[in-house]
Design a protein around this motif. Sequence first.
Motif, mmCIF file in Angstrom:
data_model
loop_
_atom_site.group_PDB
_atom_site.id
_atom_site.type_symbol
_atom_site.label_atom_id
_atom_site.label_comp_id
_atom_site.label_asym_id
_atom_site.label_seq_id
_atom_site.Cartn_x
_atom_site.Cartn_y
_atom_site.Cartn_z
ATOM 1 N N ASP A 13 -5.202 -0.783 -7.706
ATOM 2 C CA ASP A 13 -6.316 0.147 -7.515
ATOM 3 C C ASP A 13 -5.800 1.389 -6.797
ATOM 4 O O ASP A 13 -4.669 1.399 -6.296
ATOM 5 N N ALA A 14 -6.652 2.410 -6.734
ATOM 6 C CA ALA A 14 -6.278 3.641 -6.035
ATOM 7 C C ALA A 14 -7.525 4.340 -5.530
ATOM 8 O O ALA A 14 -8.611 4.196 -6.107
ATOM 9 N N GLN A 15 -7.351 5.096 -4.465
ATOM 10 C CA GLN A 15 -8.438 5.891 -3.907
ATOM 11 C C GLN A 15 -7.864 7.243 -3.502
ATOM 12 O O GLN A 15 -6.849 7.312 -2.797
ATOM 13 N N ILE A 46 3.772 16.149 1.241
ATOM 14 C CA ILE A 46 3.815 16.159 2.705
ATOM 15 C C ILE A 46 4.460 14.886 3.219
ATOM 16 O O ILE A 46 5.341 14.920 4.082
ATOM 17 N N SER A 47 4.019 13.745 2.695
ATOM 18 C CA SER A 47 4.594 12.474 3.133
ATOM 19 C C SER A 47 4.323 11.394 2.093
ATOM 20 O O SER A 47 3.355 11.468 1.346
ATOM 21 N N ALA A 48 5.187 10.409 2.081
ATOM 22 C CA ALA A 48 5.021 9.242 1.219
ATOM 23 C C ALA A 48 5.470 8.031 2.027
ATOM 24 O O ALA A 48 6.602 7.984 2.499
ATOM 25 N N GLU A 49 4.567 7.077 2.188
ATOM 26 C CA GLU A 49 4.849 5.898 2.989
ATOM 27 C C GLU A 49 4.450 4.642 2.239
ATOM 28 O O GLU A 49 3.600 4.677 1.354
ATOM 29 N N GLU A 50 5.042 3.550 2.641
ATOM 30 C CA GLU A 50 4.730 2.250 2.081
ATOM 31 C C GLU A 50 4.417 1.300 3.211
ATOM 32 O O GLU A 50 5.104 1.292 4.243
ATOM 33 N N VAL A 88 0.849 -1.185 0.000
ATOM 34 C CA VAL A 88 0.000 0.000 0.000
ATOM 35 C C VAL A 88 0.887 1.238 0.000
ATOM 36 O O VAL A 88 1.793 1.356 0.830
ATOM 37 N N GLU A 89 0.623 2.120 -0.940
ATOM 38 C CA GLU A 89 1.319 3.414 -1.025
ATOM 39 C C GLU A 89 0.385 4.473 -0.441
ATOM 40 O O GLU A 89 -0.769 4.594 -0.847
ATOM 41 N N LEU A 90 0.889 5.244 0.505
ATOM 42 C CA LEU A 90 0.126 6.325 1.135
ATOM 43 C C LEU A 90 0.869 7.634 0.862
ATOM 44 O O LEU A 90 1.962 7.843 1.401
ATOM 45 N N THR A 91 0.293 8.492 0.044
ATOM 46 C CA THR A 91 0.948 9.746 -0.306
ATOM 47 C C THR A 91 0.027 10.907 0.045
ATOM 48 O O THR A 91 -1.107 10.987 -0.436
ATOM 49 N N ARG A 92 0.534 11.789 0.888
ATOM 50 C CA ARG A 92 -0.207 12.985 1.300
ATOM 51 C C ARG A 92 0.462 14.180 0.635
ATOM 52 O O ARG A 92 1.689 14.313 0.672
ATOM 53 N N PHE A 93 -0.361 15.050 0.016
ATOM 54 C CA PHE A 93 0.197 16.194 -0.711
ATOM 55 C C PHE A 93 -0.762 17.378 -0.674
ATOM 56 O O PHE A 93 -1.921 17.234 -0.285
ATOM 57 N N LYS A 94 -0.234 18.538 -1.087
ATOM 58 C CA LYS A 94 -1.015 19.776 -1.119
ATOM 59 C C LYS A 94 -1.287 20.186 -2.560
ATOM 60 O O LYS A 94 -0.415 20.083 -3.429
ATOM 61 N N VAL A 95 -2.501 20.653 -2.771
ATOM 62 C CA VAL A 95 -2.927 21.249 -4.033
ATOM 63 C C VAL A 95 -3.711 22.507 -3.661
ATOM 64 O O VAL A 95 -4.641 22.427 -2.839
ATOM 65 N N PRO A 96 -3.362 23.661 -4.228
ATOM 66 C CA PRO A 96 -4.143 24.866 -3.926
ATOM 67 C C PRO A 96 -5.624 24.632 -4.233
ATOM 68 O O PRO A 96 -5.974 23.970 -5.225
ATOM 69 N N ASP A 149 -8.692 18.173 3.481
ATOM 70 C CA ASP A 149 -9.203 19.524 3.720
ATOM 71 C C ASP A 149 -9.088 20.299 2.404
ATOM 72 O O ASP A 149 -8.832 19.698 1.365
ATOM 73 N N ASP A 150 -9.259 21.603 2.432
ATOM 74 C CA ASP A 150 -9.279 22.385 1.192
ATOM 75 C C ASP A 150 -8.053 22.184 0.313
ATOM 76 O O ASP A 150 -8.151 22.244 -0.907
ATOM 77 N N GLU A 151 -6.905 21.943 0.920
ATOM 78 C CA GLU A 151 -5.674 21.832 0.139
ATOM 79 C C GLU A 151 -4.918 20.523 0.325
ATOM 80 O O GLU A 151 -3.958 20.267 -0.386
ATOM 81 N N THR A 152 -5.322 19.691 1.251
ATOM 82 C CA THR A 152 -4.593 18.464 1.553
ATOM 83 C C THR A 152 -5.335 17.249 1.014
ATOM 84 O O THR A 152 -6.542 17.113 1.195
ATOM 85 N N TRP A 153 -4.567 16.372 0.361
ATOM 86 C CA TRP A 153 -5.113 15.165 -0.253
ATOM 87 C C TRP A 153 -4.306 13.952 0.198
ATOM 88 O O TRP A 153 -3.113 14.072 0.487
ATOM 89 N N LEU A 154 -4.963 12.808 0.241
ATOM 90 C CA LEU A 154 -4.307 11.536 0.536
ATOM 91 C C LEU A 154 -4.635 10.584 -0.605
ATOM 92 O O LEU A 154 -5.808 10.356 -0.914
ATOM 93 N N ASP A 155 -3.594 10.072 -1.246
ATOM 94 C CA ASP A 155 -3.769 9.104 -2.330
ATOM 95 C C ASP A 155 -3.336 7.742 -1.795
ATOM 96 O O ASP A 155 -2.200 7.580 -1.335
#
Length: 98
Positions: free
Chosen positions: A39-41, A86-90, A4-12, A46-52
Amino acid sequence: MTTVELTRFKVPADRADELLQARTAMLADFREDREGFLDAQLIRVDDETWLDIVWWRSSGDFAASREKGANLPGIKAFFAPITELISAEEGTTSDYRA
């Protein structure tokens, strides 16, 4: 075990639609070009933070995908509005169900 790849990032906030519109092509590129992609989800935290959250058949498949980077137009378009990683984990799970 599934990787499982967990990637948290910011998008304006004003570029969120751009990110979402690029998602379909990015997933199509992954299905076509990334061995072991399951697969992916995408989750808006929040307004600018996403988790893939991305599921891979193995850690090796995930590593091979990372080496390719944004090698296809759909992937590149999805990455374009991202301004901060922000972060990338496996991790691994035995709970993944296709």
